[in-house]
Design an enzyme around this catalytic site. Sequence first.
Site, PDB file in Angstrom:
ATOM      1  N   HIS A  12       0.821  -1.218   0.000  1.00 17.09           N
ATOM      2  CA  HIS A  12       0.000   0.000   0.000  1.00 17.09           C
ATOM      3  C   HIS A  12       0.858   1.273   0.000  1.00 17.09           C
ATOM      4  O   HIS A  12       0.455   2.299   0.549  1.00 17.09           O
ATOM      5  CB  HIS A  12      -0.969   0.003   1.188  1.00 17.09           C
ATOM      6  CG  HIS A  12      -0.300   0.005   2.544  1.00 17.09           C
ATOM      7  ND1 HIS A  12      -0.730  -0.779   3.585  1.00 17.09           N
ATOM      8  CD2 HIS A  12       0.761   0.698   3.040  1.00 17.09           C
ATOM      9  CE1 HIS A  12       0.023  -0.571   4.644  1.00 17.09           C
ATOM     10  NE2 HIS A  12       0.930   0.335   4.335  1.00 17.09           N
ATOM     11  N   HIS A  59      -1.438   4.959   9.840  1.00 16.15           N
ATOM     12  CA  HIS A  59      -0.144   5.643   9.839  1.00 16.15           C
ATOM     13  C   HIS A  59      -0.217   7.027  10.487  1.00 16.15           C
ATOM     14  O   HIS A  59       0.555   7.918  10.154  1.00 16.15           O
ATOM     15  CB  HIS A  59       0.376   5.793   8.407  1.00 16.15           C
ATOM     16  CG  HIS A  59       0.648   4.490   7.717  1.00 16.15           C
ATOM     17  ND1 HIS A  59      -0.353   3.693   7.228  1.00 16.15           N
ATOM     18  CD2 HIS A  59       1.818   3.851   7.435  1.00 16.15           C
ATOM     19  CE1 HIS A  59       0.188   2.616   6.659  1.00 16.15           C
ATOM     20  NE2 HIS A  59       1.496   2.691   6.782  1.00 16.15           N
ATOM     21  N   HIS A 193      10.616  -4.175   4.157  1.00 16.12           N
ATOM     22  CA  HIS A 193      11.162  -2.835   3.923  1.00 16.12           C
ATOM     23  C   HIS A 193      11.453  -2.164   5.258  1.00 16.12           C
ATOM     24  O   HIS A 193      10.859  -2.489   6.284  1.00 16.12           O
ATOM     25  CB  HIS A 193      10.228  -1.961   3.078  1.00 16.12           C
ATOM     26  CG  HIS A 193       8.878  -1.664   3.666  1.00 16.12           C
ATOM     27  ND1 HIS A 193       7.925  -2.630   3.913  1.00 16.12           N
ATOM     28  CD2 HIS A 193       8.300  -0.488   4.025  1.00 16.12           C
ATOM     29  CE1 HIS A 193       6.830  -2.063   4.391  1.00 16.12           C
ATOM     30  NE2 HIS A 193       7.030  -0.761   4.483  1.00 16.12           N
ATOM     31  N   GLU A 240       4.452  -5.162   8.629  1.00 14.34           N
ATOM     32  CA  GLU A 240       3.100  -5.092   8.073  1.00 14.34           C
ATOM     33  C   GLU A 240       2.636  -6.428   7.506  1.00 14.34           C
ATOM     34  O   GLU A 240       1.437  -6.618   7.258  1.00 14.34           O
ATOM     35  CB  GLU A 240       3.043  -4.024   6.981  1.00 14.34           C
ATOM     36  CG  GLU A 240       3.165  -2.606   7.507  1.00 14.34           C
ATOM     37  CD  GLU A 240       3.289  -1.586   6.384  1.00 14.34           C
ATOM     38  OE1 GLU A 240       3.126  -0.386   6.675  1.00 14.34           O
ATOM     39  OE2 GLU A 240       3.551  -1.968   5.224  1.00 14.34           O
TER      40      GLU A 240
END
Length: 282
Positions: A12, A59, A193, A240
């Site tokens: 995303h 977030h 990441h 995530e």
Amino acid sequence: MAQLIGGLATSHIPAIGGAIHRGAQNEPYWKPFFDGFPPIHQWLGKVKPDVVVVFYNDHGLNFFLDKMPTFAVGAAATYSNADEGWGIPTLPPIPGCQDLSWHLINELIAKEFDIVTCQEMLVDHACTLPFKLFWPEHEVAPVQIVPININTVQFPLPTAKRVYKLGKAVGEAIQSWQSDKRVAVMATGGLSHQLDGERAGFINKQFDLQFLDSMETNPEWATQFSDLELVEKAGTQGVELLMWLAMRAALTAAGSGVRKVHSNYHIPISNTATGVLALETV
């Protein structure tokens, strides 16, 4: 009873929203990522889910570091997006499925999950962008949603084992819902990441591919790792992948198995290993 038809998962990254807005899907940088979606579009056109339960991580749009629930379930009639920066457009509100929301909330609390119930809830790019990816021809996806936020931002994080149990409980609740609707579960985020610290730019292709394989063949594989081990293997933001784990656990409630519709893995997009996956219950 409701029918649990399958699961979806995608990265995303905010830059994806900018690429969609600019019409850059066929540019060399973006094409390998967007090419992963047409087979899934065809499948969605066939199975036509009515409701999507979305496992995502906020977030800072709805929750911030001073108030960070481990698990939060939306129970709103609509879910609004707001300006997050990043250069991505604000998207129209997405309709909620309150009947399923309250059913999930009641079932999860009965199974001793301490969740936050949100009768108003903003949703950020982690929730909205996947709908633009999976239903690109629609301004608003032709489904209702139930968003489930999982904390992957601030320690202590929920363990992979706990997230797997949550996902399984969600799948069981979907199947006990007194409705004739077709329900899909969706995970958004990842794969490996890290955006900060000494390992900024870290990507672990070998781990990602093992994890993707486990989604089809061994859904509990990732539960062997602690939260710190997942950070080591996937990166600070790569945790995530917990959303993917919850999605896959939900599908185990269907009682048989899954068939992989399509998957795609591409590195990098904005320093992130991107993954796309669709699984159909069989």
